[in-house]
Every structure is written in C-alpha cells, then in structure tokens.
Design an enzyme around this catalytic site. Structure first.
Site, PDB file in Angstrom:
ATOM      1  CB  VAL A 213      18.854  68.147  65.287  1.00 42.70           C
ATOM      2  CG1 VAL A 213      17.793  68.649  64.309  1.00 42.70           C
ATOM      3  CG2 VAL A 213      20.254  68.253  64.677  1.00 42.70           C
TER       4      VAL A 213
ATOM      5  NE  ARG B  33       4.607  65.979  61.309  1.00 42.55           N
ATOM      6  CZ  ARG B  33       5.516  65.390  62.083  1.00 42.55           C
ATOM      7  NH1 ARG B  33       6.578  66.068  62.471  1.00 42.55           N
ATOM      8  NH2 ARG B  33       5.367  64.135  62.463  1.00 42.55           N
TER       9      ARG B  33
ATOM     10  N   GLY C 222       8.033  73.462  59.104  1.00 39.20           N
ATOM     11  CA  GLY C 222       9.193  73.714  58.259  1.00 39.20           C
ATOM     12  C   GLY C 222      10.449  74.141  58.981  1.00 39.20           C
TER      13      GLY C 222
ATOM     14  CG  LEU D 234      14.190  68.959  61.151  1.00 39.39           C
ATOM     15  CD1 LEU D 234      15.340  69.256  62.092  1.00 39.39           C
ATOM     16  CD2 LEU D 234      13.576  67.607  61.464  1.00 39.39           C
TER      17      LEU D 234
ATOM     18  CB  SER E 294      16.146  60.824  67.572  1.00 37.82           C
ATOM     19  OG  SER E 294      15.718  61.760  66.593  1.00 37.82           O
TER      20      SER E 294
ATOM     21  CE1 TYR F 197      18.559  64.982  61.724  1.00 42.94           C
ATOM     22  CE2 TYR F 197      17.693  63.046  62.848  1.00 42.94           C
ATOM     23  CZ  TYR F 197      18.051  64.381  62.863  1.00 42.94           C
ATOM     24  OH  TYR F 197      17.908  65.112  64.020  1.00 42.94           O
TER      25      TYR F 197
ATOM     26  CG  PHE G  37      28.705  62.408  67.789  1.00 45.99           C
ATOM     27  CD1 PHE G  37      27.969  63.273  66.989  1.00 45.99           C
ATOM     28  CD2 PHE G  37      29.348  61.351  67.184  1.00 45.99           C
ATOM     29  CE1 PHE G  37      27.884  63.084  65.624  1.00 45.99           C
ATOM     30  CE2 PHE G  37      29.285  61.161  65.820  1.00 45.99           C
ATOM     31  CZ  PHE G  37      28.555  62.023  65.042  1.00 45.99           C
TER      32      PHE G  37
END
Length: 398
Positions: A80, A88, A90, A92, A116, A121, A398
C-alpha cells in the site's frame, strides 16, 4: 481528481511502484513475474490522476485460522503506497475503501496486514490483533534445562527437497495456530525459499521424530570473526513444530549449533516456551512489538466463523468505513444475528478486530477506555464468550 480501479495486467508494476519508491527502488520485471504467481492483477488496485498511477494497493488471498479452528478467507493486504507528490489528497482513503468493498464482494470476511504506521490503518477500521517477540541470545547463555537432542535432523539442500517436506509440517501447525495463514506451493517458492542476495545462504533443516518430519527451521548464518574469535550471528526467521516435543526438538538443534556467537529470531509468539526452556532467561533480550493488524470486513460472517463459549452478548458496532457492519449484533455460540435488543457493549469495528483472534480482551479495551460498557460486567461476560487458550501468531511478515 483521483480515481481508483483494479489494475490491468500491464499496470501492476505501476501500482506497486509507489511503495517501492519508499524502499529506494522500483519493481523489476523478474520480480513482478514471480509476484504474479501469488498476486493476480485482479487483486491489485491503482489510484490514477490524469491517467498516471499515483498510488496502489494489493491483497493476497489467504485462509486464516481463527479461534475454533475454522479457516476463514482473508485479504492479506500488502504494497500500500501513495507517491509523495500526492499525499493528503484522499488517494489512500479511496484505495482502502475500494479494496475493502471488493474483499466484501468476494466473500472475504477478514483483512490482515502489517502496518508501517498503525495510526494510518486504524482510520480504516483495522485493530492491532497480535504482538510478537524479537529475541537476541548470546550463545554462551543458550543453556537449556534439558538439551538432549531429539529426533534426527536432516538438511534440505534443494528447493525440491524443501517443497517435499516443509509444507506438510507447516500445514499441520497452521491448522492449529490462530493467526497463521495457508500457503500455496508458489508462496513457498516466492516468499519463503527465495534467496535474498547479500544476506548469506538460506539453510533449511527438518527434524524427524519416529521417522516422520515433525519440525523445521529456516535460518541463515552470517559468519564473522575478529582476532580468530567467532562473532557469527545465526538468524532464525522461521522455526516451528507440529507438537510441543517437535518444537523443542528444532530449538535444541538451533541453540546447539557450533561456531555461533549470537542467535537472533523475529516474529516469535508471546507465549513461546523459550523463556521456560532457558536456565537464565534474563540473558535473552526479548523485545515485544506489534504484529498483525486485522479488519473485520464482514462482522456477521467473521463472528459466525469463530469459535465461541457459553452465553451471549449484544454488541453495538459502529463502522463508518464499512457501513454494512453498523448494527447491534447478538453474538452467541448458537448464532450471530442482527438484533434490536438493548446493547451490552458499544465499540468500533477496529476494537472488535483487536479481540477477534484473542490477542487482546474486552476488559483490556474497557480499562483503556476503548469501548463503552453499557451494562455492568458485560466486558467480563464477553471475555468468557471469546476466550482463547493461546496467543495468536503469524510467523511471517508479508
């Protein structure tokens, strides 16, 4: 305007480039070819602006062992990233929304990842689901209460030999270990048996007990010496067995290897017996860190697949990112259903994800003020319902 869609086969490299950017490289054609055997294009999303790819995200297809022993279809989220030129804006959020919607449509009740940055998340409903240990042990202090070698060790020199022996051991352990996921032969070839340049030769060893392979380890030896004194480091990156005796056998082998100054291992479960095997456990540096993050993509299906104890509880679940989960849920061994009954606990989907595998408890969430206990004693009753015997464990990043 940023748009997100499934990547075409010739766009997968572009979709993976944003995260490779932060590793200081780009995905090479040979690497993409290998990765394609375990990551089909339809499981890769790309974010576009004016026809150019500015972000991407992928999701492996796993089946994860959950409490009770069921193997639940899972989106194993990976790669990702958004280019620094488009932070910043949008991208993601759109990638995560589309990825989770597609996982839901495919019938994958769970999504897992290694974060990360956890703060990223948790915004999308992921909760910290397990912890892991990273240990360093000086060889002179690798003294066990019982160091008798068990079984017969056999080095597996070729990939074909390893593929003949190791998957069978792994599959038996995986089926009984909450948090572990299934592996295909291609996964073994690409992710576990693939040599890493510059890090020493991979060594593969299996232990046979009563003539049957029951344990194995994957490790590397990084030789070093100063003034003819060995400073070699043995790096264990996977060691498991099908039983407590098998696990003891492989670790007695590893800790008994000569010409080693230090043994390192990562991603160990918190309830690993090493601390009880060692005569002087204080000599082992054991650091605890976060491991798996989990997302309940489909709350109803995920809870129905999980083993539960006696009783029932009504959970008021809030889930702004996946609104199909927002409801009151009556959760019991007999059934998991939406309900209009008065709730016992109110919490977000991320917090429910944290307790799902058994890595954390409802009472821990209550004491951390991460849920609302609407009825006195409800957290304790929920913990009885969700109780597990062991800590969840995934041995592989992973």
């Amino acid at each position: 305007m940023i748009e997100v869609r499934v990547a075409a086969p010739d766009e997968v490299g572009g979709a993976l480039t944003p995260i490779w950017h932060y590793f200081g490289s780009r995905p090479e054609p040979e690497e993409l070819e290998r990765l394609g055997t375990i990551l089909p294009p339809e499981r890769v999303h790309a974010a576009f602006e004016d026809g150019a790819i500015v972000g991407g995200a992928g999701a492996y297809r796993f089946e994860t062992t959950v409490p009770g022993g069921a193997q639940v279809p899972t989106a194993g989220v990976m790669a990702v990233g958004v280019l620094p030129t488009h932070r910043r804006r949008g991208a993601l959020t759109k990638l995560m929304r589309r990825q989770l919607a597609d996982a839901h449509e495919r019938g994958e009740p769970l999504a897992t990842l290694y974060a990360s940055e956890g703060a990223i998340y948790s915004r999308f409903g992921y909760g910290l689901a397990s912890l892991a240990g990273h240990m360093e042990l000086p060889k002179e202090h690798a003294l066990l209460w019982d160091d008798e070698q068990l079984g017969q060790a056999r080095l597996l020199g070729t990939e074909d030999e390893a593929l003949e022996v190791l998957p069978g051991i792994y599959d038996r352990a995986q089926a009984e270990t909450v948090g572990m996921f299934t592996r295909t032969p291609d996964w073994w070839r690409v992710r576990r048996l693939n040599a890493r340049p510059g890090r020493g030769q991979q060594v593969r060893v299996a232990i046979e007990l009563e003539g049957r392979p029951e344990a194995y380890a994957l490790y590397r030896i990084e030789f070093a010496a100063r003034h003819m004194v060995v400073e070699t480091r043995l790096e264990v990156y996977e060691a498991l067995g099908t039983s407590p005796r098998a696990l003891a056998a492989i670790w007695r082998y590893l800790l008994g290897i000569d010409w080693v100054a230090r043994i390192d291992a990562s991603w160990l479960p918190l309830d690993h017996p090493l601390l009880l095997w060692l005569r002087e456990p204080r000599r082992m540096d054991f650091e605890v860190g976060e491991a798996l993050w989990l997302r309940l993509v489909d709350v109803g299906a995920a809870l129905a697949a999980r083993g539960l104890g006696e009783g029932a509880i009504v959970l008021d679940i809030r889930d702004e990112f996946c609104p199909w989960n927002t409801a009151r849920w009556r959760v019991g061994r007999d059934s998991v259903d939406r309900t209009t009954a008065e709730a016992d606990l109110r919490l977000d989907a991320a917090e429910l994800s944290s307790v799902y595998l058994g890595g954390f408890t409802f009472d821990q969430l209550r004491r951390a003020e991460r849920l609302e206990e609407l009825k006195e004693g409800a957290a304790a009753r929920a913990d009885e319902l969700f109780r597990t015997e062991r800590q969840p464990w995934c041995p592989e990043l992973f």
